[in-house]
Design a protein around this motif. Sequence first.
Motif, short mmCIF file in Angstrom:
data_model
loop_
_atom_site.label_atom_id
_atom_site.label_comp_id
_atom_site.label_asym_id
_atom_site.label_seq_id
_atom_site.Cartn_x
_atom_site.Cartn_y
_atom_site.Cartn_z
N TYR A 1 -40.48 -62.63 -14.52
CA TYR A 1 -39.67 -63.35 -13.52
C TYR A 1 -40.50 -63.61 -12.28
O TYR A 1 -41.37 -62.83 -11.92
N LYS A 2 -40.19 -64.75 -11.62
CA LYS A 2 -40.85 -65.11 -10.36
C LYS A 2 -39.79 -65.60 -9.38
O LYS A 2 -38.99 -66.47 -9.71
N LEU A 3 -39.80 -65.04 -8.17
CA LEU A 3 -38.91 -65.48 -7.09
C LEU A 3 -39.77 -66.11 -6.00
O LEU A 3 -40.60 -65.45 -5.40
N VAL A 4 -39.58 -67.41 -5.79
CA VAL A 4 -40.28 -68.13 -4.73
C VAL A 4 -39.44 -68.01 -3.47
O VAL A 4 -38.25 -68.28 -3.48
N GLY A 5 -40.08 -67.59 -2.39
CA GLY A 5 -39.36 -67.42 -1.13
C GLY A 5 -38.98 -65.97 -0.92
O GLY A 5 -39.29 -65.09 -1.73
N PRO A 6 -38.30 -65.69 0.17
CA PRO A 6 -38.01 -64.30 0.52
C PRO A 6 -36.90 -63.67 -0.30
O PRO A 6 -35.99 -64.34 -0.78
N VAL A 7 -37.00 -62.35 -0.43
CA VAL A 7 -35.88 -61.56 -0.93
C VAL A 7 -34.92 -61.45 0.25
O VAL A 7 -35.32 -61.18 1.38
N THR A 8 -33.64 -61.71 -0.01
CA THR A 8 -32.64 -61.72 1.06
C THR A 8 -31.49 -60.79 0.68
O THR A 8 -31.36 -60.41 -0.48
N PRO A 9 -30.63 -60.47 1.64
CA PRO A 9 -29.44 -59.69 1.28
C PRO A 9 -28.59 -60.39 0.22
O PRO A 9 -27.91 -59.74 -0.57
N ASP A 10 -28.64 -61.72 0.18
CA ASP A 10 -27.86 -62.47 -0.81
C ASP A 10 -28.44 -62.40 -2.22
O ASP A 10 -27.70 -62.37 -3.20
N ASN A 11 -29.79 -62.38 -2.33
CA ASN A 11 -30.37 -62.42 -3.68
C ASN A 11 -30.96 -61.10 -4.17
O ASN A 11 -31.34 -61.00 -5.32
N VAL A 12 -31.02 -60.08 -3.32
CA VAL A 12 -31.66 -58.84 -3.75
C VAL A 12 -30.90 -58.20 -4.92
O VAL A 12 -31.51 -57.73 -5.88
N ASN A 13 -29.58 -58.18 -4.86
CA ASN A 13 -28.80 -57.57 -5.96
C ASN A 13 -28.55 -58.55 -7.09
O ASN A 13 -28.77 -58.23 -8.26
#
Length: 197
Positions: free
Chosen positions: A170-182
């Motif tokens: 998996y690859k996440l482009v951009g920051p880890v945020t409270p919305d996407n961390v979980n």
Amino acid sequence: MSEQATNSPPQGRRWVLVLPLIVFVGLAGLFLLRLYGGDPSRIPSALIGRPAPQTALPALEGLVKDGAQVPGLDPAMFTGKVSVVNVWASWCVPCHDEAPLFTELGKDKRFQIIGINYKDAPDNARRFLGRYGNPFGLVGVDGNGRASIEWGVYGVPETFVVGREGKIVYKLVGPVTPDNVNSVLKAEIEKALAAGS
């Protein structure tokens, strides 16, 4: 016959003259929709399913954790354990926002968190980790950005999940945020943990 009537094109020919403009506006609109209409964190990576790059990176000099120097990036460390690789820099504003989330994520010992420090001054990188806490078990220094190119990094921050077999899952482009961390990152980590058990 008046001069105006002889110089104006017939009604049917006007449509032909306007047609290229209509096509151009339509293509420009489609281009802009594709460019700005999507979620940049969903950019596909050609590396998904492939082995993590085998580039060793030196340690961040002077970075100590539990009384010992934090090691650099050794590609052999990817085999046998799920890894979360975060490409970050102290000069990156979104990296400051995601740092506390990684500090919290680092409390889960079922996987390792590896940092790639991108084009950063060592003093600034150490200060950054001193401010937020160091969630990384390994920190490799990518001073010239070459390793990040091998990882297919578009820009910092970016985060990868590497499975137990050493392949990027998996690859996440951009920051880890409270919305996407979980909903995104932890969900992908759980998938990787389940796949190897």
